[in-house]
Design a protein around this motif. Structure first.
Motif, PDB file in Angstrom:
ATOM      1  N   SER A 247     -26.872 -15.767  10.428  1.00 19.65           N
ATOM      2  CA  SER A 247     -26.021 -14.588  10.502  1.00 19.65           C
ATOM      3  C   SER A 247     -26.620 -13.722  11.276  1.00 19.65           C
ATOM      4  O   SER A 247     -27.982 -13.217  11.406  1.00 19.65           O
ATOM      5  N   CYS A 248     -25.759 -12.679  11.918  1.00 20.67           N
ATOM      6  CA  CYS A 248     -26.265 -11.680  12.881  1.00 20.67           C
ATOM      7  C   CYS A 248     -26.840 -10.474  12.021  1.00 20.67           C
ATOM      8  O   CYS A 248     -28.173  -9.939  12.436  1.00 20.67           O
ATOM      9  N   ALA A 249     -26.524 -10.391  10.721  1.00 19.13           N
ATOM     10  CA  ALA A 249     -27.262  -9.474   9.874  1.00 19.13           C
ATOM     11  C   ALA A 249     -28.687 -10.177   9.378  1.00 19.13           C
ATOM     12  O   ALA A 249     -29.671  -9.242   9.199  1.00 19.13           O
ATOM     13  N   ARG A 250     -28.838 -11.576   9.491  1.00 24.90           N
ATOM     14  CA  ARG A 250     -30.143 -11.859   9.022  1.00 24.90           C
ATOM     15  C   ARG A 250     -30.880 -11.902  10.198  1.00 24.90           C
ATOM     16  O   ARG A 250     -32.338 -11.771  10.121  1.00 24.90           O
ATOM     17  N   LEU A 251     -30.472 -12.060  11.603  1.00 23.84           N
ATOM     18  CA  LEU A 251     -31.197 -11.929  12.803  1.00 23.84           C
ATOM     19  C   LEU A 251     -31.650 -10.563  12.886  1.00 23.84           C
ATOM     20  O   LEU A 251     -32.805 -10.054  13.633  1.00 23.84           O
ATOM     21  N   CYS A 252     -31.106  -9.375  12.213  1.00 23.00           N
ATOM     22  CA  CYS A 252     -31.698  -7.952  12.077  1.00 23.00           C
ATOM     23  C   CYS A 252     -33.201  -7.987  11.578  1.00 23.00           C
ATOM     24  O   CYS A 252     -34.053  -6.977  12.071  1.00 23.00           O
ATOM     25  N   SER A 253     -33.303  -8.674  10.613  1.00 26.17           N
ATOM     26  CA  SER A 253     -34.806  -8.691   9.821  1.00 26.17           C
ATOM     27  C   SER A 253     -35.581  -9.764  10.259  1.00 26.17           C
ATOM     28  O   SER A 253     -36.794  -9.701  10.138  1.00 26.17           O
ATOM     29  N   MET A 254     -35.022 -11.083  10.934  1.00 26.92           N
ATOM     30  CA  MET A 254     -36.054 -11.882  11.368  1.00 26.92           C
ATOM     31  C   MET A 254     -35.535 -12.660  12.411  1.00 26.92           C
ATOM     32  O   MET A 254     -34.179 -13.088  12.420  1.00 26.92           O
ATOM     33  N   ASP A 255     -36.357 -12.947  13.696  1.00 30.88           N
ATOM     34  CA  ASP A 255     -35.750 -13.748  14.589  1.00 30.88           C
ATOM     35  C   ASP A 255     -35.713 -15.092  14.337  1.00 30.88           C
ATOM     36  O   ASP A 255     -36.301 -15.470  13.507  1.00 30.88           O
ATOM     37  N   ALA A 256     -35.024 -16.043  14.919  1.00 30.50           N
ATOM     38  CA  ALA A 256     -34.787 -17.213  14.608  1.00 30.50           C
ATOM     39  C   ALA A 256     -35.573 -18.271  15.917  1.00 30.50           C
ATOM     40  O   ALA A 256     -35.406 -18.307  16.902  1.00 30.50           O
ATOM     41  N   TYR A 257     -36.676 -18.902  15.343  1.00 30.94           N
ATOM     42  CA  TYR A 257     -37.526 -19.552  16.103  1.00 30.94           C
ATOM     43  C   TYR A 257     -37.199 -21.078  16.069  1.00 30.94           C
ATOM     44  O   TYR A 257     -36.872 -21.388  15.096  1.00 30.94           O
ATOM     45  N   PHE A 258     -37.147 -21.915  17.094  1.00 28.98           N
ATOM     46  CA  PHE A 258     -36.952 -22.999  17.268  1.00 28.98           C
ATOM     47  C   PHE A 258     -37.614 -24.022  18.167  1.00 28.98           C
ATOM     48  O   PHE A 258     -38.152 -23.475  19.062  1.00 28.98           O
ATOM     49  N   VAL A 259     -37.946 -25.296  17.694  1.00 25.45           N
ATOM     50  CA  VAL A 259     -38.448 -26.272  18.525  1.00 25.45           C
ATOM     51  C   VAL A 259     -37.722 -27.495  18.455  1.00 25.45           C
ATOM     52  O   VAL A 259     -37.208 -27.982  17.541  1.00 25.45           O
ATOM     53  N   ARG A 260     -37.492 -27.946  19.790  1.00 27.94           N
ATOM     54  CA  ARG A 260     -36.619 -29.235  19.699  1.00 27.94           C
ATOM     55  C   ARG A 260     -37.409 -30.316  20.599  1.00 27.94           C
ATOM     56  O   ARG A 260     -37.740 -29.793  22.031  1.00 27.94           O
ATOM     57  N   THR A 261     -37.422 -31.471  20.357  1.00 27.94           N
ATOM     58  CA  THR A 261     -37.909 -32.597  21.300  1.00 27.94           C
ATOM     59  C   THR A 261     -36.941 -33.498  21.602  1.00 27.94           C
ATOM     60  O   THR A 261     -36.103 -34.004  20.606  1.00 27.94           O
TER      61      THR A 261
END
Length: 140
Positions: free
Chosen positions: A90-104
């Motif tokens: 959620s946009c509100a959750r992105l305010c407190s923590m970035d979303a990191y991802f890894v895909r192979t």
């Protein structure tokens, strides 16, 4: 798997702004790198999705759930099809923590590029909207 020596890491970044009728604007960004591994048999995408500006207006734009998706492009122009590679946040959750991802994933000999874009789902009916795409060319 080990990192391939032949193909260097390719950096990418994409900015997208969502606006609301009330004047609220929130800017989102995704950035990271793509590389080929194990003698060009696999690809790896490392990235982060974050709010770049206007975090105070998340509720005004409907507090959408955001995600990152990828698509591959072959030499002939044929595409793999879009696939989500980052869990919805959620946009509100992105305010407190970035979303990191890894895909192979598997990289075929005919593959040439990977496309990335940001997606957003809003409302009860999960109306989707997508940012413009960024194309990362890994082979010519």
């Amino acid at each position: 798997m080990t990192q391939s020596v032949e193909t260097p890491v390719q950096e990418f970044s994409l900015d997208w702004t969502m606006t609301a009728g009330k004047g609220g604007r929130v800017g989102f960004a995704v950035s990271g790198q793509v590389t080929l591994l194990d003698n060009n048999r696999f690809y790896k995408i490392d990235g982060v999705l974050y709010i770049s500006e206007g975090s105070a207006y998340c509720r005004e734009i409907g507090n959408p759930h955001l995600f990152v998706r990828r698509n591959g492009v072959e030499e002939s122009g044929r595409q793999w099809g879009w696939e989500t590679i980052c869990n919805r946040k959620s946009c509100a959750r992105l305010c407190s923590m970035d979303a990191y991802f890894v895909r192979t994933g598997y990289w075929a000999p005919a593959d040439r590029a990977i496309q990335l874009s940001i997606g957003a789902e809003t409302g009860w009916n999960r109306k989707r909207s997508f940012s413009p795409t960024v194309t990362v060319r890994l082979r010519d």
